[in-house]
Motif scaffolding. Structure first.
Motif, PDB file in Angstrom:
ATOM      1  N   LEU A 171       0.848  -1.203   0.000  1.00 28.70           N
ATOM      2  CA  LEU A 171       0.000   0.000   0.000  1.00 28.70           C
ATOM      3  C   LEU A 171       0.888   1.260   0.000  1.00 28.70           C
ATOM      4  O   LEU A 171       0.648   2.200  -0.757  1.00 28.70           O
ATOM      5  CB  LEU A 171      -0.914  -0.013   1.236  1.00 28.70           C
ATOM      6  CG  LEU A 171      -1.774   1.227   1.433  1.00 28.70           C
ATOM      7  CD1 LEU A 171      -2.840   1.333   0.328  1.00 28.70           C
ATOM      8  CD2 LEU A 171      -2.456   1.202   2.796  1.00 28.70           C
ATOM      9  N   LEU A 172       1.927   1.243   0.834  1.00 28.66           N
ATOM     10  CA  LEU A 172       2.830   2.409   0.886  1.00 28.66           C
ATOM     11  C   LEU A 172       3.553   2.585  -0.452  1.00 28.66           C
ATOM     12  O   LEU A 172       3.761   3.724  -0.910  1.00 28.66           O
ATOM     13  CB  LEU A 172       3.848   2.248   2.023  1.00 28.66           C
ATOM     14  CG  LEU A 172       3.262   2.158   3.437  1.00 28.66           C
ATOM     15  CD1 LEU A 172       4.362   1.908   4.463  1.00 28.66           C
ATOM     16  CD2 LEU A 172       2.490   3.437   3.791  1.00 28.66           C
ATOM     17  N   GLU A 173       3.916   1.473  -1.090  1.00 24.51           N
ATOM     18  CA  GLU A 173       4.559   1.569  -2.415  1.00 24.51           C
ATOM     19  C   GLU A 173       3.588   2.186  -3.423  1.00 24.51           C
ATOM     20  O   GLU A 173       3.947   3.066  -4.202  1.00 24.51           O
ATOM     21  CB  GLU A 173       4.985   0.175  -2.878  1.00 24.51           C
ATOM     22  CG  GLU A 173       6.128  -0.404  -2.063  1.00 24.51           C
ATOM     23  CD  GLU A 173       6.622  -1.754  -2.583  1.00 24.51           C
ATOM     24  OE1 GLU A 173       7.638  -2.226  -2.073  1.00 24.51           O
ATOM     25  OE2 GLU A 173       5.998  -2.334  -3.499  1.00 24.51           O
ATOM     26  N   GLN A 174       2.361   1.681  -3.381  1.00 25.57           N
ATOM     27  CA  GLN A 174       1.348   2.168  -4.324  1.00 25.57           C
ATOM     28  C   GLN A 174       1.100   3.673  -4.137  1.00 25.57           C
ATOM     29  O   GLN A 174       0.943   4.413  -5.105  1.00 25.57           O
ATOM     30  CB  GLN A 174       0.048   1.403  -4.089  1.00 25.57           C
ATOM     31  CG  GLN A 174      -1.134   1.945  -4.856  1.00 25.57           C
ATOM     32  CD  GLN A 174      -2.400   1.127  -4.577  1.00 25.57           C
ATOM     33  OE1 GLN A 174      -2.329  -0.069  -4.316  1.00 25.57           O
ATOM     34  NE2 GLN A 174      -3.536   1.756  -4.622  1.00 25.57           N
ATOM     35  N   LEU A 175       1.086   4.121  -2.876  1.00 22.16           N
ATOM     36  CA  LEU A 175       0.796   5.526  -2.594  1.00 22.16           C
ATOM     37  C   LEU A 175       2.031   6.415  -2.764  1.00 22.16           C
ATOM     38  O   LEU A 175       1.971   7.635  -2.556  1.00 22.16           O
ATOM     39  CB  LEU A 175       0.199   5.674  -1.184  1.00 22.16           C
ATOM     40  CG  LEU A 175      -1.132   4.920  -0.975  1.00 22.16           C
ATOM     41  CD1 LEU A 175      -1.628   5.095   0.464  1.00 22.16           C
ATOM     42  CD2 LEU A 175      -2.201   5.402  -1.949  1.00 22.16           C
ATOM     43  N   ASP A 176       3.150   5.781  -3.139  1.00 24.11           N
ATOM     44  CA  ASP A 176       4.379   6.506  -3.484  1.00 24.11           C
ATOM     45  C   ASP A 176       4.896   7.391  -2.344  1.00 24.11           C
ATOM     46  O   ASP A 176       5.255   8.554  -2.565  1.00 24.11           O
ATOM     47  CB  ASP A 176       4.099   7.361  -4.747  1.00 24.11           C
ATOM     48  CG  ASP A 176       5.400   7.742  -5.447  1.00 24.11           C
ATOM     49  OD1 ASP A 176       6.419   7.070  -5.204  1.00 24.11           O
ATOM     50  OD2 ASP A 176       5.383   8.728  -6.203  1.00 24.11           O
ATOM     51  N   VAL A 177       4.904   6.817  -1.125  1.00 25.30           N
ATOM     52  CA  VAL A 177       5.378   7.598   0.022  1.00 25.30           C
ATOM     53  C   VAL A 177       6.702   7.059   0.580  1.00 25.30           C
ATOM     54  O   VAL A 177       7.157   7.492   1.636  1.00 25.30           O
ATOM     55  CB  VAL A 177       4.312   7.661   1.151  1.00 25.30           C
ATOM     56  CG1 VAL A 177       3.175   8.589   0.763  1.00 25.30           C
ATOM     57  CG2 VAL A 177       3.791   6.276   1.502  1.00 25.30           C
ATOM     58  N   LEU A 178       7.293   6.090  -0.140  1.00 23.76           N
ATOM     59  CA  LEU A 178       8.597   5.574   0.294  1.00 23.76           C
ATOM     60  C   LEU A 178       9.654   6.206  -0.612  1.00 23.76           C
ATOM     61  O   LEU A 178       9.609   6.043  -1.833  1.00 23.76           O
ATOM     62  CB  LEU A 178       8.629   4.045   0.188  1.00 23.76           C
ATOM     63  CG  LEU A 178       7.650   3.317   1.114  1.00 23.76           C
ATOM     64  CD1 LEU A 178       7.653   1.816   0.857  1.00 23.76           C
ATOM     65  CD2 LEU A 178       7.970   3.593   2.591  1.00 23.76           C
ATOM     66  N   THR A 179      10.589   6.929   0.011  1.00 25.69           N
ATOM     67  CA  THR A 179      11.530   7.725  -0.777  1.00 25.69           C
ATOM     68  C   THR A 179      12.941   7.165  -0.652  1.00 25.69           C
ATOM     69  O   THR A 179      13.452   7.024   0.469  1.00 25.69           O
ATOM     70  CB  THR A 179      11.522   9.181  -0.252  1.00 25.69           C
ATOM     71  OG1 THR A 179      10.176   9.593  -0.151  1.00 25.69           O
ATOM     72  CG2 THR A 179      12.274  10.115  -1.180  1.00 25.69           C
ATOM     73  N   PRO A 180      13.581   6.865  -1.792  1.00 25.75           N
ATOM     74  CA  PRO A 180      14.963   6.383  -1.733  1.00 25.75           C
ATOM     75  C   PRO A 180      15.848   7.381  -0.992  1.00 25.75           C
ATOM     76  O   PRO A 180      15.737   8.593  -1.191  1.00 25.75           O
ATOM     77  CB  PRO A 180      15.357   6.275  -3.210  1.00 25.75           C
ATOM     78  CG  PRO A 180      14.065   6.096  -3.931  1.00 25.75           C
ATOM     79  CD  PRO A 180      13.052   6.891  -3.151  1.00 25.75           C
ATOM     80  N   GLY A 181      16.683   6.839  -0.108  1.00 24.02           N
ATOM     81  CA  GLY A 181      17.616   7.696   0.621  1.00 24.02           C
ATOM     82  C   GLY A 181      17.042   8.240   1.919  1.00 24.02           C
ATOM     83  O   GLY A 181      17.797   8.719   2.762  1.00 24.02           O
ATOM     84  N   SER A 182      15.708   8.187   2.100  1.00 25.21           N
ATOM     85  CA  SER A 182      15.221   8.704   3.388  1.00 25.21           C
ATOM     86  C   SER A 182      14.218   7.807   4.107  1.00 25.21           C
ATOM     87  O   SER A 182      14.003   8.004   5.302  1.00 25.21           O
ATOM     88  CB  SER A 182      14.661  10.124   3.247  1.00 25.21           C
ATOM     89  OG  SER A 182      13.681  10.158   2.283  1.00 25.21           O
ATOM     90  N   SER A 183      13.603   6.841   3.437  1.00 27.91           N
ATOM     91  CA  SER A 183      12.602   6.024   4.137  1.00 27.91           C
ATOM     92  C   SER A 183      13.222   4.741   4.692  1.00 27.91           C
ATOM     93  O   SER A 183      14.092   4.138   4.051  1.00 27.91           O
ATOM     94  CB  SER A 183      11.468   5.628   3.185  1.00 27.91           C
ATOM     95  OG  SER A 183      10.789   6.759   2.717  1.00 27.91           O
ATOM     96  N   VAL A 184      12.728   4.334   5.860  1.00 27.86           N
ATOM     97  CA  VAL A 184      13.157   3.051   6.438  1.00 27.86           C
ATOM     98  C   VAL A 184      11.938   2.362   7.041  1.00 27.86           C
ATOM     99  O   VAL A 184      11.085   2.994   7.648  1.00 27.86           O
ATOM    100  CB  VAL A 184      14.307   3.240   7.470  1.00 27.86           C
ATOM    101  CG1 VAL A 184      13.877   4.076   8.642  1.00 27.86           C
ATOM    102  CG2 VAL A 184      14.841   1.909   7.953  1.00 27.86           C
ATOM    103  N   VAL A 185      11.873   1.045   6.790  1.00 24.62           N
ATOM    104  CA  VAL A 185      10.759   0.236   7.296  1.00 24.62           C
ATOM    105  C   VAL A 185      11.337  -0.780   8.284  1.00 24.62           C
ATOM    106  O   VAL A 185      12.239  -1.546   7.940  1.00 24.62           O
ATOM    107  CB  VAL A 185      10.051  -0.511   6.141  1.00 24.62           C
ATOM    108  CG1 VAL A 185       8.832  -1.277   6.674  1.00 24.62           C
ATOM    109  CG2 VAL A 185       9.624   0.454   5.031  1.00 24.62           C
ATOM    110  N   LEU A 186      10.799  -0.769   9.520  1.00 24.41           N
ATOM    111  CA  LEU A 186      11.262  -1.706  10.554  1.00 24.41           C
ATOM    112  C   LEU A 186      10.148  -2.714  10.772  1.00 24.41           C
ATOM    113  O   LEU A 186       8.992  -2.329  10.946  1.00 24.41           O
ATOM    114  CB  LEU A 186      11.531  -0.967  11.862  1.00 24.41           C
ATOM    115  CG  LEU A 186      12.293   0.364  11.764  1.00 24.41           C
ATOM    116  CD1 LEU A 186      12.243   1.113  13.075  1.00 24.41           C
ATOM    117  CD2 LEU A 186      13.729   0.090  11.377  1.00 24.41           C
ATOM    118  N   ALA A 187      10.476  -3.994  10.759  1.00 25.05           N
ATOM    119  CA  ALA A 187       9.432  -5.006  10.955  1.00 25.05           C
ATOM    120  C   ALA A 187       9.857  -5.970  12.048  1.00 25.05           C
ATOM    121  O   ALA A 187      10.960  -6.515  12.008  1.00 25.05           O
ATOM    122  CB  ALA A 187       9.175  -5.757   9.654  1.00 25.05           C
ATOM    123  N   ASP A 188       8.959  -6.141  13.019  1.00 25.46           N
ATOM    124  CA  ASP A 188       9.200  -7.112  14.092  1.00 25.46           C
ATOM    125  C   ASP A 188       8.600  -8.433  13.636  1.00 25.46           C
ATOM    126  O   ASP A 188       7.398  -8.504  13.378  1.00 25.46           O
ATOM    127  CB  ASP A 188       8.515  -6.622  15.366  1.00 25.46           C
ATOM    128  CG  ASP A 188       8.703  -7.609  16.490  1.00 25.46           C
ATOM    129  OD1 ASP A 188       9.741  -8.280  16.509  1.00 25.46           O
ATOM    130  OD2 ASP A 188       7.812  -7.722  17.347  1.00 25.46           O
TER     131      ASP A 188
END
Ligand SMILES: C[S@@+](CC[C@H](N)C(=O)[O-])C[C@H]1O[C@@H](n2cnc3c(N)ncnc32)[C@H](O)[C@@H]1O
Length: 256
Positions: A171-188
């Motif tokens: 969903l975040l990819e589709q909404l284009d809110v993940l930006t190379p160089g600044s976004s990080v996703v942490l998953a437990d």
């Protein structure tokens, strides 16, 4: 009185222990000292966890690892999926506050959200940490598409339901809110049942991701296989089961 709207209790949660935690904390003789003191509130939750009932909160190893990542990256907004009683929201929200940021915790169970809201307020973080009640995908869409409060996800911590991690990432990819160089996703990720499809995606190359999409049912979602992730997986033990944290930085976007 029948409780028609209550979600089913689990052997380890949602059986009343979370409200019992609130009563325990607000009846403590040192309640005045706890006010405005995030670390003392966390210690009080830890004491309940040790003396009475186990709580599914972030532990010291994982917590420390994520606090260090926040200190290094200083997000102005951090989002959490799955707030439970607010332990991680207090721990991480306190660190985000150090760098002038804010924290949005999304929790689908309104009772848990109410408990978390009280504990966040007690810790003095009411201005920094906001608890939003609702399902992760619905609230994310609201924040990104409707209120437009979020135009870029700098840091997101997934700790809700492992079989939703990949859908919510798509969903975040589709909404284009993940930006190379600044976004990080942490998953437990607990080893059992694990999140193998999520891990496969964040470790695949754009070409491998195109193959994954050919054999996957993505429903109405439109994932972006061209985003490049760099993922570090750190395993460790918990009181429940072995666990791991996957830290995925978005490093590029391949033109295909
Ligand atoms: C492991 S607990 C979170 C623990 C918390 N992050 C901490 O470390 O203190 C998982 C929480 O996710 C919530 N949850 C499950 N599915 C969700 C969804 N789709 N959206 C939002 N919250 C969800 C559950 O109600 C539960 O409170």
């Amino acid at each position: 009185m029948s409780k028609k709207h209550f979600p089913a209790a689990l052997p380890w949660a949602f059986d009343g222990r979370e409200v019992d935690l609130l009563h325990y904390i607000f009846a403590r003789s040192d309640i005045k000292q706890l006010r405005g003191n995030p670390m003392m509130v966390l210690d009080a939750i830890d004491e309940y966890h040790q003396q009475f009932e186990k709580l599914m909160k972030v532990g010291p190893y994982k917590g420390g690892l994520i606090v260090d990542i926040i200190a290094e990256r200083k997000p102005s907004v951090m989002i959490e999926l799955g707030g439970y009683v607010g332990y991680s929201a207090i721990l991480f929200g306190d660190e985000v506050r150090e760098h002038g940021g804010k924290y949005i915790s999304i929790e689908k169970n309104p009772e848990m959200a109410a408990v978390a809201t009280q504990l966040v307020k007690l810790a003095g973080l009411g201005d920094i940490v906001r608890i939003e009640v609702g399902s992760s995908n619905e609230v994310l869409k609201e924040l990104i598409c409707e209120t437009k409060e979020i135009d870029q996800v700098q840091m997101i911590f997934m700790d809700h339901q492992q079989d939703l991690y990949l859908e919510d990432l798509w969903l975040l990819e589709q909404l284009d809110v993940l930006t190379p160089g600044s976004s990080v996703v942490l998953a437990d990720i607990m080893i059992i049942p694990g999140a193998p499809k999520y891990l496969e995606w964040v470790q695949a190359t754009p070409l491998q991701k195109k193959n994954i999409l050919q054999r996957s049912n993505v429903g109405p979602l439109a994932p972006n296989p061209n985003l490049v992730y760099s993922t570090v997986v750190t395993p460790f033990d918990t009181i429940f089961l072995p666990d791991l944290v996957a830290v995925s930085e978005i490093t590029g976007k391949r033109d295909m």
